[in-house]
Design a protein around this motif. Sequence first.
Motif, short mmCIF file in Angstrom:
data_model
loop_
_atom_site.label_atom_id
_atom_site.label_comp_id
_atom_site.label_asym_id
_atom_site.label_seq_id
_atom_site.Cartn_x
_atom_site.Cartn_y
_atom_site.Cartn_z
N TYR A 184 -10.83 -2.68 27.01
CA TYR A 184 -11.09 -3.85 27.86
C TYR A 184 -10.92 -5.12 27.02
N THR A 185 -10.02 -5.99 27.46
CA THR A 185 -9.80 -7.26 26.75
C THR A 185 -10.75 -8.28 27.37
N PRO A 186 -11.71 -8.83 26.59
CA PRO A 186 -12.70 -9.73 27.20
C PRO A 186 -12.04 -10.85 28.00
N ASP A 187 -12.47 -10.98 29.26
CA ASP A 187 -11.80 -11.90 30.19
C ASP A 187 -11.79 -13.34 29.70
N TYR A 188 -12.92 -13.79 29.15
CA TYR A 188 -12.98 -15.22 28.80
C TYR A 188 -12.14 -15.55 27.57
N VAL A 189 -11.74 -14.51 26.83
CA VAL A 189 -10.82 -14.73 25.71
C VAL A 189 -9.39 -14.79 26.25
N ALA A 190 -9.06 -13.81 27.10
CA ALA A 190 -7.69 -13.71 27.64
C ALA A 190 -7.33 -14.89 28.54
N ASN A 191 -8.32 -15.41 29.29
CA ASN A 191 -7.95 -16.42 30.30
C ASN A 191 -8.23 -17.87 29.84
N ALA A 192 -8.34 -18.07 28.52
CA ALA A 192 -8.70 -19.40 28.01
C ALA A 192 -7.54 -20.41 28.05
#
Length: 345
Positions: A279-287
């Motif tokens: 799982y790629t942490p969402d708030y890192v990927a969507n920054a």
Amino acid sequence: MQVFDHPEFDHHQQIAFGCDEASGLRAIIAIHDTRRGPALGGLRIYPYASEDDALTDVLRLSRGMTYKSALANLPLGGGKAVILADPRHDKTPAMLRAMGRLVESLGGRYITAEDSGSGEEDMRLIRQETRHVSGLGQGGTSGDPSPFTAHGVFCALTSAVRHRLGRTDLQGLRVAIQGVGHVGAHLARELHAAGARLVLTDVDRDSLGVLVDELGAESVAPEVIFDAEVDVFAPCAMGAVLTAEVADRLRAKVVCGAANNQLANSEVAELLHKREILYTPDYVANAGGVIEVEAQRHAHYDRDAVMRHVERITVTVDEILSRAQAQDMSPAVVADQLARERLAG
Ligand code: NAD
């Protein structure tokens, strides 16, 4: 309604409740943390079922912005605002200007921007009352951060695929995208250009059909996207999509997408980890979006520099995934640890 003892309170510095009877404004601004800079976060306009739901949402989103900006190396803290109203029926210029006065009353500790239910036109109305607004598309920029968000997700996905599947190119990689709106459609085009094979879904069947034809992709009904035989699942629609049931159903080995707050609860991260689904942490990927919105606040906007900053999401994802592997932990837990370390200085 609990405030200081609210389960999501988590050391918020300030919560402002705003009311303007003349326009019908009822709003909450949550400022989680300003140690790294002013608290930037979007304004969500939504017909919440209760005041408690609105408070829960704004507190979770505001803390998420603190962590997101810290891991994106931005000189920003975390905050968020909500207006308790239906954006289709209740939103008026008077209400937005009252919101602008509420933002102004915080003296720049909170900077607002677009989010679901609010758009560029609304930001222009708020701007009449306060200069603490970003994302207005000034200086020749588009005002729409979604291409930057999509490119950041693409970079994060490339890194996650390298870690989990040992692949350095995306040729023939199978990716399922849930939601092909602003971000999902850009992501689909970028993945297609890199040679990936796509399975797409959306509740809006018309825009889905257009994109499927354009990219020669496969389409499936929204309720079966989790069962697609793919390498990567990219949630780009709504939050809380990763439930225990979905964690059990997924065929993908990697999850990486744009949606905020993808995990329905923290236990799901552990379930995914046990199933060896990265799982790629969402708030890192969507920054990518907040990186672009922050850049728009400054006089000298340089699109190439913004893109280079967005591409550094790869470095952060690499660091999180390497640490998670070394410590046999979920990347979700490691990302939170890393964010807290950055906040502590
Ligand atoms: P959007 O509204 O343009 O797109 C979302 C799409 O998902 C729509 O096409 C909608 O029809 C579809 N959808 C909704 N429910 C669905 C379901 N159950 N199954 C399949 N499709 C469904 O939104 P967006 O701007 O593309 O943002 C997507 C997600 O990424 C949101 O969660 C948003 O909070 C997050 N995000 C967006 C940005 C940005 O720059 N726009 C930045 C960070 C995070």
